[in-house]
Design a protein around this motif. Structure first.
Motif, mmCIF file in Angstrom:
data_model
loop_
_atom_site.group_PDB
_atom_site.id
_atom_site.type_symbol
_atom_site.label_atom_id
_atom_site.label_comp_id
_atom_site.label_asym_id
_atom_site.label_seq_id
_atom_site.Cartn_x
_atom_site.Cartn_y
_atom_site.Cartn_z
ATOM 1 N N ASP A 74 6.015 13.740 3.571
ATOM 2 C CA ASP A 74 7.412 13.708 3.152
ATOM 3 C C ASP A 74 7.849 12.274 2.831
ATOM 4 O O ASP A 74 7.047 11.341 2.850
ATOM 5 N N LYS A 75 9.140 12.100 2.540
ATOM 6 C CA LYS A 75 9.672 10.781 2.175
ATOM 7 C C LYS A 75 9.475 9.763 3.298
ATOM 8 O O LYS A 75 9.174 8.598 3.039
ATOM 9 N N LYS A 76 9.636 10.185 4.524
ATOM 10 C CA LYS A 76 9.470 9.288 5.666
ATOM 11 C C LYS A 76 8.023 8.780 5.746
ATOM 12 O O LYS A 76 7.773 7.599 5.956
ATOM 13 N N LYS A 77 7.063 9.684 5.557
ATOM 14 C CA LYS A 77 5.657 9.297 5.595
ATOM 15 C C LYS A 77 5.320 8.390 4.410
ATOM 16 O O LYS A 77 4.556 7.434 4.541
ATOM 17 N N ALA A 79 7.386 6.279 2.910
ATOM 18 C CA ALA A 79 7.959 4.960 3.219
ATOM 19 C C ALA A 79 7.076 4.216 4.216
ATOM 20 O O ALA A 79 6.862 3.004 4.081
ATOM 21 N N ARG A 80 6.546 4.924 5.193
ATOM 22 C CA ARG A 80 5.656 4.310 6.182
ATOM 23 C C ARG A 80 4.386 3.809 5.503
ATOM 24 O O ARG A 80 3.927 2.700 5.760
#
Length: 129
Positions: A74-77, A79-80
């Motif tokens: 997802d977007k969080k992954k 960004a990470r």
């Protein structure tokens, strides 16, 4: 009769990463790092595809009850992974080079058969993988 699947999610993940490594090597990628850690987290595989530095997230599942493996990125992954890439580049790369983020999605049918899908340039190809 099908062979039993690995008993734990950790074992399944290890099996998936190993399958992804073999696949990438057969495709001519140079494997630079496996499970590389930094302040932002861990990159499953860092490889070179000709002159391009590739960060590969491997997602493995034994069924689709929770969706396809790639749907977990997802977007969080994303960004990470961008922070991980920045850390790696600032530490190891001496010159500018093209950069790409791939996802390898693996769905095991049993211990000897799997469906592998390589999403090349996954972060740029669609809004949501």
């Amino acid at each position: 009769m099908q062979d039993p699947l690995p008993e734990s999610a950790h074992e399944l993940g290890i099996r998936g990463e190993q399958a992804a490594l073999h696949y990438l090597e057969r495709c001519g990628y140079e494997i630079l790092e496996r499970n590389w850690h930094c302040f932002a987290g861990e990159a499953d595989i860092i490889a070179r595809d000709e002159d391009t530095l590739v960060f590969v997230e491997v997602k493995t599942r034994s069924d689709v009850t929770c969706g396809l493996p790639s749907e977990a990125v997802d977007k969080k992954k994303r960004a990470r992974y961008e922070k991980i890439a920045l850390s790696y580049i600032s530490t190891y790369e001496q010159q500018e080079c093209p950069l790409r983020f791939d996802v390898i999605s693996i769905l095991f049918a049993d211990t000897h058969r799997a469906l592998l899908r390589h999403h090349i340039n996954a972060f740029a190809s669609t809004k949501d993988l």
